[in-house]
Design a protein around this motif. Structure first.
Motif, PDB file in Angstrom:
ATOM      1  N   SER A  38       0.822  -1.220   0.000  1.00 18.24           N
ATOM      2  CA  SER A  38       0.000   0.000   0.000  1.00 18.24           C
ATOM      3  C   SER A  38       0.847   1.256   0.000  1.00 18.24           C
ATOM      4  O   SER A  38       0.369   2.337  -0.355  1.00 18.24           O
ATOM      5  CB  SER A  38      -0.934  -0.003   1.212  1.00 18.24           C
ATOM      6  OG  SER A  38      -0.198   0.155   2.417  1.00 18.24           O
TER       7      SER A  38
ATOM      8  N   GLY B 270      -0.062   4.759  -1.870  1.00 21.95           N
ATOM      9  CA  GLY B 270      -0.179   5.941  -1.021  1.00 21.95           C
ATOM     10  C   GLY B 270       0.816   7.021  -1.398  1.00 21.95           C
ATOM     11  O   GLY B 270       0.480   8.214  -1.431  1.00 21.95           O
TER      12      GLY B 270
ATOM     13  N   SER C  15     -11.892   8.062  -0.049  1.00 20.15           N
ATOM     14  CA  SER C  15     -11.004   6.932   0.255  1.00 20.15           C
ATOM     15  C   SER C  15     -10.995   6.604   1.749  1.00 20.15           C
ATOM     16  O   SER C  15     -10.908   5.432   2.137  1.00 20.15           O
ATOM     17  CB  SER C  15      -9.582   7.242  -0.217  1.00 20.15           C
ATOM     18  OG  SER C  15      -9.031   8.324   0.516  1.00 20.15           O
TER      19      SER C  15
ATOM     20  N   ARG D 210     -12.016   3.060   3.295  1.00 16.77           N
ATOM     21  CA  ARG D 210     -11.092   2.336   4.161  1.00 16.77           C
ATOM     22  C   ARG D 210     -11.758   1.921   5.461  1.00 16.77           C
ATOM     23  O   ARG D 210     -11.568   0.796   5.945  1.00 16.77           O
ATOM     24  CB  ARG D 210      -9.868   3.210   4.444  1.00 16.77           C
ATOM     25  CG  ARG D 210      -8.805   2.500   5.256  1.00 16.77           C
ATOM     26  CD  ARG D 210      -7.490   3.236   5.258  1.00 16.77           C
ATOM     27  NE  ARG D 210      -7.539   4.457   6.054  1.00 16.77           N
ATOM     28  CZ  ARG D 210      -7.463   5.678   5.561  1.00 16.77           C
ATOM     29  NH1 ARG D 210      -7.334   5.854   4.258  1.00 16.77           N
ATOM     30  NH2 ARG D 210      -7.506   6.735   6.344  1.00 16.77           N
TER      31      ARG D 210
ATOM     32  N   GLU E 158      -6.034  -0.521   4.501  1.00 15.50           N
ATOM     33  CA  GLU E 158      -5.108   0.535   4.073  1.00 15.50           C
ATOM     34  C   GLU E 158      -4.725   0.358   2.605  1.00 15.50           C
ATOM     35  O   GLU E 158      -4.650   1.330   1.846  1.00 15.50           O
ATOM     36  CB  GLU E 158      -3.852   0.505   4.950  1.00 15.50           C
ATOM     37  CG  GLU E 158      -2.871   1.627   4.696  1.00 15.50           C
ATOM     38  CD  GLU E 158      -3.404   2.969   5.129  1.00 15.50           C
ATOM     39  OE1 GLU E 158      -3.062   3.972   4.466  1.00 15.50           O
ATOM     40  OE2 GLU E 158      -4.152   3.018   6.120  1.00 15.50           O
TER      41      GLU E 158
ATOM     42  N   SER F 200      -5.767   3.189  -0.169  1.00 11.02           N
ATOM     43  CA  SER F 200      -4.742   3.903  -0.928  1.00 11.02           C
ATOM     44  C   SER F 200      -4.860   3.623  -2.424  1.00 11.02           C
ATOM     45  O   SER F 200      -4.632   4.521  -3.257  1.00 11.02           O
ATOM     46  CB  SER F 200      -3.349   3.514  -0.425  1.00 11.02           C
ATOM     47  OG  SER F 200      -3.154   2.107  -0.524  1.00 11.02           O
TER      48      SER F 200
ATOM     49  N   CYS G 104      -5.611   6.495  -5.208  1.00  6.97           N
ATOM     50  CA  CYS G 104      -4.765   6.654  -6.382  1.00  6.97           C
ATOM     51  C   CYS G 104      -5.604   6.685  -7.661  1.00  6.97           C
ATOM     52  O   CYS G 104      -5.384   7.519  -8.544  1.00  6.97           O
ATOM     53  CB  CYS G 104      -3.755   5.509  -6.425  1.00  6.97           C
ATOM     54  SG  CYS G 104      -2.300   5.828  -7.415  1.00  6.97           S
TER      55      CYS G 104
END
Length: 543
Positions: free
Chosen positions: A382, A386, A412, A416, A438, A442, A446
């Protein structure tokens, strides 16, 4: 006599090497990142849960204003100086610091008053209230210190600001390491009297948190002394040919407005971390959550801090590149920033994933390292998404597209938290739940930022050009690290295995990245100490 010349004694000036203050600031930031890692090792698993829970709550309150105060006061002062009013800039700095003092006192009071209720009812960590109160005391001095760094930098005192950053990191690390052990020993005695073994880790977390107000007060005093010296030097200075502008009546509103772009993403991240702590600690014991918080999350955040620092370093250059609204130059700047980010993220993720178990054994106790290695490897994956999201967020930040960035971060964070709840409550994945959540969060962040770049800025990114050379170098680096850690250094101490494997792996990665044209002179110079990287590549005849 007229023919005799008087000899003037020239005072000796201390010549510091180029980049000394940058190195000092980098060392301070590194010590700040290593401080929670050291505290987790001293406090144990249960103490890590209390300590990290207190840090997350303090970061939530700091994100309400203080996180963006440095940027806000710097922008306001630079704007006043560009208009030619040095006196106005000094007055703006004074009023902004007053606003920071009032905001810090209010937030500290609210945090102190709500500490017990939040720790008991929301976080389900009642003994964390001691560490929370320690951190609440540091909220006001640290906010003022953080603002003074922005003030000094805006008035041309960047070297002093970097030196103060180094001092803060040193004091934080040293005082935390000195206080956590004695406080933990005292807590064990209190726990023996009250027949509650949790008081030892709780007092250890309190001692670790005590370092923050101590370092903040000392550095605030030093920053105020430097600021008074700067004020005297600019007291009678005015730019020629320009008149001072009248005082701005809405200064406080402008400070708050300029702080919001940084505060909102930080607030979303703080809410996500606190919600995960509340969900996990409410269902499991504090020690079980401390295993993840004190090992996986801290290491993951330290590596992400490097990606965030690189994105912050690139933001001014991205802003200059986007001023002309030239699509071709904007795409080149964006590609350059993402290539630099990938050059850092891929080896960081590879080394963390391959050396997860010996790294945990070197930093913490040997027992339980195998159980945490798997979640840490998921977190290392991740890290790539991230870090790339941080750099794309810097692109949006440079373009002042704050609402798009806030929407992506909030979406996000919600995803999560939802995925973490499903994995923890329904799938029972234990420590893999926060790590997988996580990774999913991430990855989605993205994707959202890529979509925003394509739709709003009309920038299409060539991911093959960005990731090909780093991924090839990362694969060879992983093979080299596995060779050293599993065969050549299998019986060596964990610390020696990690250090040697990392050094050899990074050397191999550097050579391959330059040979495969993934890192040119332009990319290398954008990293901290980039000139030394260029010299090393020339010395090896790679450039």
């Amino acid at each position: 006599m007229a023919g005799k010349k008087k000899r003037r004694r020239r005072g000796r000036q201390l010549l510091l090497p180029e980049g000394f203050y940058g190195l000092l600031s980098g060392a301070g930031v590194l010590l700040c990142c290593l401080w929670p890692l050291r505290m987790a090792a001293l406090c144990g698993d249960e103490g890590s849960a209390y300590f990290m829970g207190a840090l997350e709550l303090a970061f939530f309150f700091f994100s309400l204003f203080g996180l963006g105060a440095n940027r806000a006061v710097g922008l306001i002062i630079r704007f006043r100086l560009e208009r030619g009013g040095v006196g106005d800039a000094r007055m703006a700095a004074r009023k902004a610091l007053l606003f920071g003092l009032i905001s810090g006192l209010v937030l500290s009071a609210v945090m102190l008053g709500a500490a017990k209720a939040v720790c008991q009812s929301i976080l389900h960590l009642p003994l964390a209230v001691m560490a929370v109160r320690m951190l609440a005391l540091s909220l006001t001095p640290f906010t003022l210190f953080w603002m003074l760094l922005g003030v000094l930098d805006a008035f041309g005192g960047g070297q002093a600001a970097r030196a103060l950053t180094g001092l803060f990191g040193l004091l934080l690390f040293v005082s935390g390491s000195a206080a956590a052990g004695p406080f933990g020993a005292y807590g064990e005695k209190v726990g023996a009297l009250l027949q509650n073994a949790s008081y030892g880790p709780a007092y250890g977390a309190k001692g670790a948190a005590l370092a923050f107000p101590a370092a903040s007060l000392v550095c605030l005093a030093a920053a105020l002394a430097v600021w008074l010296g700067v004020r005297r030097s600019i007291a009678d200075v005015e730019l020629e040919g320009r008149k001072s502008s009248p005082a701005e009546p809405w200064l406080f509103r402008n400070v708050w407005k300029n702080a919001l772009p940084v505060c909102v993403p930080g607030l979303c991240l703080a809410v996500g971390a606190l919600a995960q702590t509340a969900l996990y600690a409410g269902a499991e014991s504090a020690g079980a959550w401390g295993v993840y918080e004190g090992k996986c999350r801290i290491l993951h955040l330290i590596l992400l801090a490097g990606a965030l620092g690189l994105a912050a370093r690139m933001t001014p250059e991205l802003k200059v590149g986007f001023l002309n609204r030239n699509l071709r130059k904007s795409r080149e700047k964006c590609m350059l920033a993402l290539r630099c980010s990938a050059l850092y993220l891929v080896p960081a993720a590879v080394l963390t994933a391959v050396l997860a178990e010996p790294l945990l054994r070197a930093l913490f106790s040997a027992e339980g390292a195998g159980d945490v290695a798997g979640p840490l490897q998921v977190c290392s994956l991740s890290l790539i998404f991230g870090g790339l999201a941080f750099m794309m967020g810097a692109v949006l930040f440079a373009m002042e597209m704050y609402y798009s960035l806030w929407t992506a971060v909030a979406a996000s964070t919600a995803l999560r938290l939802g995925s973490f709840y499903v994995m923890q409550s329904l799938l029972k994945l234990q420590l893999y739940s926060p790590a997988c959540a996580e990774l999913l969060g991430s990855f989605v962040l993205c994707l959202l930022l890529i979509a925003i770049l394509r739709r709003r800025l009309k920038i299409s990114v060539s991911w093959l050009r960005i990731l090909l050379a780093p991924c090839i170098g990362g694969a060879v680096t992983a093979a080299v690290c596995l060779l050293f850690s599993k065969l050549l250094l299998a019986k060596a101490p964990a610390a020696a295995t990690v250090i040697v494997s990392m050094l050899v792996g990074l050397a191999v990665y550097f050579v391959l990245a330059v040979l495969l044209k993934g890192a040119s002179r332009r990319e290398l110079r954008l990293f901290p100490g980039g000139e030394y990287l260029v010299r090393a590549a020339r010395l090896l005849r790679l450039l």
